[in-house]
Design an enzyme around this catalytic site. Sequence first.
Site, short mmCIF file in Angstrom:
data_model
loop_
_atom_site.label_atom_id
_atom_site.label_comp_id
_atom_site.label_asym_id
_atom_site.label_seq_id
_atom_site.Cartn_x
_atom_site.Cartn_y
_atom_site.Cartn_z
N ARG A 274 38.01 36.46 56.78
CA ARG A 274 37.81 36.26 55.34
C ARG A 274 37.51 34.78 55.04
O ARG A 274 36.70 34.45 54.19
CB ARG A 274 39.10 36.72 54.64
CG ARG A 274 39.04 36.74 53.15
CD ARG A 274 38.23 37.91 52.66
NE ARG A 274 38.19 37.86 51.21
CZ ARG A 274 38.34 38.91 50.43
NH1 ARG A 274 38.49 40.10 50.95
NH2 ARG A 274 38.30 38.79 49.14
N LEU B 188 37.90 34.56 45.37
CA LEU B 188 37.34 33.36 46.01
C LEU B 188 38.48 32.64 46.73
O LEU B 188 39.59 32.56 46.22
CB LEU B 188 36.69 32.46 44.95
CG LEU B 188 35.50 33.14 44.26
CD1 LEU B 188 35.07 32.35 43.02
CD2 LEU B 188 34.33 33.31 45.22
N ASN C 207 35.40 33.38 35.55
CA ASN C 207 35.35 34.81 35.89
C ASN C 207 35.58 35.61 34.61
O ASN C 207 36.41 35.22 33.78
CB ASN C 207 36.44 35.14 36.90
CG ASN C 207 36.41 36.59 37.36
OD1 ASN C 207 35.35 37.22 37.43
ND2 ASN C 207 37.57 37.14 37.65
N THR C 208 34.84 36.70 34.47
CA THR C 208 35.09 37.57 33.33
C THR C 208 35.84 38.81 33.80
O THR C 208 35.50 39.41 34.83
CB THR C 208 33.78 37.91 32.59
OG1 THR C 208 34.10 38.81 31.53
CG2 THR C 208 32.71 38.49 33.48
N HIS C 209 36.88 39.15 33.04
CA HIS C 209 37.79 40.24 33.43
C HIS C 209 37.92 41.22 32.27
O HIS C 209 38.10 40.79 31.12
CB HIS C 209 39.16 39.63 33.79
CG HIS C 209 40.17 40.66 34.14
ND1 HIS C 209 40.03 41.51 35.22
CD2 HIS C 209 41.34 41.02 33.54
CE1 HIS C 209 41.07 42.32 35.27
NE2 HIS C 209 41.87 42.05 34.25
N ASP D 81 41.42 30.20 39.33
CA ASP D 81 42.40 29.50 40.18
C ASP D 81 42.72 30.43 41.35
O ASP D 81 42.12 31.51 41.44
CB ASP D 81 43.62 29.06 39.34
CG ASP D 81 44.50 30.21 38.92
OD1 ASP D 81 44.24 31.37 39.32
OD2 ASP D 81 45.47 29.96 38.19
N GLY E 276 45.01 32.48 41.94
CA GLY E 276 45.69 33.75 41.63
C GLY E 276 44.72 34.86 41.27
O GLY E 276 43.50 34.68 41.25
N ASP F 285 43.28 36.74 38.51
CA ASP F 285 43.02 36.73 37.07
C ASP F 285 44.07 35.92 36.30
O ASP F 285 44.47 36.31 35.20
CB ASP F 285 42.93 38.18 36.53
CG ASP F 285 41.84 38.96 37.23
OD1 ASP F 285 40.80 38.37 37.57
OD2 ASP F 285 42.02 40.18 37.45
C1 GAR Z 1 32.78 43.81 34.07
O1 GAR Z 1 33.42 44.55 33.07
C2 GAR Z 1 33.73 42.79 34.67
O2 GAR Z 1 34.64 42.28 33.77
C3 GAR Z 1 34.43 43.65 35.71
O3 GAR Z 1 33.40 44.40 36.29
C4 GAR Z 1 32.42 44.68 35.28
C5 GAR Z 1 31.06 44.35 35.85
O4 GAR Z 1 30.04 44.85 35.05
N1 GAR Z 1 35.12 42.82 36.64
C6 GAR Z 1 36.32 43.12 37.14
O5 GAR Z 1 36.91 44.15 36.90
C7 GAR Z 1 36.89 42.08 38.07
N2 GAR Z 1 38.30 42.20 38.16
P1 GAR Z 1 28.53 44.41 35.29
O6 GAR Z 1 28.27 44.49 36.79
O7 GAR Z 1 27.72 45.45 34.54
O8 GAR Z 1 28.35 43.03 34.74
#
Ligand code: GAR
Length: 209
Positions: free
Chosen positions: A70, A98, A112-114, A146, A148, A150
């Site tokens: 990894r 990461l 990152n978007t969660h 970071d 962790g 999320d």
């Molecule tokens: C998004 O909703 C993002 O927040 C989520 O995957 C989706 C990707 O959608 N990410 C996670 O769950 C990470 N923990 P997309 O490929 O259509 O942008």
Amino acid sequence: MSHTEPAALVVLVSGSGTNLQALLDACADPAYGARVVAVGADRHGIEGLARAERAGVPTFALQVKDFDSREEWDAALAGAVAAYDPDIIVSAGFMKLLGSTFLALYGGKVVNTHPALSPSFPGMRGPADALAYGVKVTGATLFVVDPGIDTGPIVAQAAVEVVDGDTEETLHERIKVAERTMLVDSVGRMAREGFVVEGRRVRFGGLVD
Ligand code: GAR
């Protein structure tokens, strides 16, 4: 990063790439202040990479299974990203954590978007876990990555109501609509204004001419 040229974004994806598409569309307007210089993935053959190719953006894909460890994968990913000298790295549906090499190089520049309202429901199943818990409001969180899961300092959040009859799919799709707007608004501000992380708090600003 300066006011004179658009911020260079590298976007990391693992799936359909609708958040990436929203960024590509926003970047078509020079006033947005950013451009996507490359898209990276942890797998081949996904719609996210196809979206990048259709937009004429260079792509790369590095699979963990092609490396001995990894850590080696993480270092290779950092190297692939470094080739594009990004100002901001956006993990947009990138389903890998990461590692230390990547964050040593890019910590503080990766968001990152969660699909949940942090600190609730971290991990891979944000919408499903929110639904199972029975919350009435959930949403999306953009945070500075970071080490962790999320847990990083929060840049922006968008709230979404859970409605009777929601399934994981309907809820996630409604979250993604709000998430894309939040992502585009926030990354644009980060690109145009800069951003400062002070402990757990993130504010826009600090970009000097
Ligand atoms: C998004 O909703 C993002 O927040 C989520 O995957 C989706 C990707 O959608 N990410 C996670 O769950 C990470 N923990 P997309 O490929 O259509 O942008």
